[in-house]
Motif scaffolding. Structure first.
Motif, PDB file in Angstrom:
ATOM      1  N   ILE A 171       0.866  -1.182   0.000  1.00 37.14           N
ATOM      2  CA  ILE A 171       0.000   0.000   0.000  1.00 37.14           C
ATOM      3  C   ILE A 171       0.902   1.232   0.000  1.00 37.14           C
ATOM      4  O   ILE A 171       1.996   1.213   0.574  1.00 37.14           O
ATOM      5  N   PRO A 172       0.481   2.323  -0.650  1.00 38.97           N
ATOM      6  CA  PRO A 172       1.336   3.513  -0.716  1.00 38.97           C
ATOM      7  C   PRO A 172       1.641   4.060   0.684  1.00 38.97           C
ATOM      8  O   PRO A 172       0.780   4.093   1.563  1.00 38.97           O
ATOM      9  N   ALA A 173       2.883   4.446   0.877  1.00 35.81           N
ATOM     10  CA  ALA A 173       3.323   5.065   2.129  1.00 35.81           C
ATOM     11  C   ALA A 173       4.139   6.297   1.789  1.00 35.81           C
ATOM     12  O   ALA A 173       4.573   6.482   0.648  1.00 35.81           O
ATOM     13  N   ARG A 174       4.350   7.134   2.785  1.00 34.31           N
ATOM     14  CA  ARG A 174       5.059   8.386   2.545  1.00 34.31           C
ATOM     15  C   ARG A 174       6.465   8.127   2.006  1.00 34.31           C
ATOM     16  O   ARG A 174       6.939   8.855   1.114  1.00 34.31           O
ATOM     17  N   ALA A 175       7.118   7.089   2.519  1.00 38.16           N
ATOM     18  CA  ALA A 175       8.504   6.848   2.140  1.00 38.16           C
ATOM     19  C   ALA A 175       8.655   5.810   1.034  1.00 38.16           C
ATOM     20  O   ALA A 175       9.750   5.552   0.571  1.00 38.16           O
ATOM     21  N   GLY A 176       7.552   5.180   0.626  1.00 39.24           N
ATOM     22  CA  GLY A 176       7.653   4.145  -0.389  1.00 39.24           C
ATOM     23  C   GLY A 176       6.380   3.315  -0.440  1.00 39.24           C
ATOM     24  O   GLY A 176       5.286   3.853  -0.552  1.00 39.24           O
TER      25      GLY A 176
END
Length: 237
Positions: A171-176
């Motif tokens: 799932i999309p995350a701030r760092a990757g």
């Protein structure tokens, strides 16, 4: 504690590729015949050698499929996520289970009994073809898993496993991209076929290199290209 939304069997079954081949009326009848079952995190769903009398759909949660050596060493064969099914082999031949299944988190399951499902299967040859396709996918995955274990070094196997988990649970995350399934280092080792100490060593090195980040037990892949290069394959998205 927040209330958990009720599970609609018909919606879950309709979303699965295998059961989409049934017409709406048949799906409705199958859903009405599917027995709900809740399994708490860490509990066994079935064990190798148990009767293969059903196929199970995951309405909510994550299920670990694994097998064990005679000395108790675990090998994780697959992780089944929400909307997927498992136990298809027993559904077809009625023989004992070939592996163990356990809930990674608290799971809501739908149990489709063999005799009930087969009656619908016989009247719908298209579903039989889809079921064979799913079984072939599982066989290919198992063959690839064996090939990795025989021919790849531990770092490449672990990098390949993380890349696969990104493709399945990312799932999309701030760092990757965060792998939205919480696995201990012991469990990661069981997937890859290496020790927990080896997993710890490589994850630590990759954290220092900025390839991954770990927070509260969840792994975020920051540099998918670096892991893919180590694994010898294209990044999974």
């Amino acid at each position: 504690m927040a209330k958990v939304a009720p599970v609609d069997p018909e919606t879950i079954l309709a979303d699965h590729g295998l059961l989409q081949a049934f017409d709406e009326a048949t799906r409705r009848r199958i859903a009405a015949q599917a027995g709900p079952r809740r399994v708490e995190a860490g509990k066994v769903i079935f064990q190798r050698g148990d009767p293969g009398d059903s196929m199970i759909a995951v309405a909510r949660g994550q299920v670990k499929i694994s097998t064990y050596s005679q000395d108790g060493k675990e090998l994780v064969l697959n992780i089944i996520r929400t909307g997927e099914v498992f136990g298809e082999i027993g559904l077809l031949d009625g023989e004992p289970r070939t592996a163990d299944a356990a809930a990674l988190v608290t799971c809501d399951l739908l149990v489709l009994k063999r005799e009930t499902f087969l009656s619908h299967l016989e009247a719908n040859p298209e579903v039989t073809r889809r079921l064979l396709g799913i079984l072939c996918q599982r066989l290919r995955r198992t063959s690839a898993h064996l090939e990795d274990s025989l021919f790849l070094e531990a770092p490449a196997r672990l990098a390949r496993a993380l890349s696969h988990l990104v493709g399945a649970f990312g799932i999309p995350a701030r760092a990757g991209v965060c792998i939205d399934v919480k696995l201990s280092q012991q469990q990661l080792g069981a997937i890859v076929g290496i020790t927990r100490e080896s997993v710890n060593k490589h994850l630590g090195a990759w954290q220092k290199a900025g390839w991954i980040a770990i927070r509260n037990g969840y792994i975020t892949v920051v540099d998918a290209d670096a892991l893919a290069a180590l694994a010898g394959r294209e990044p999974e998205v």
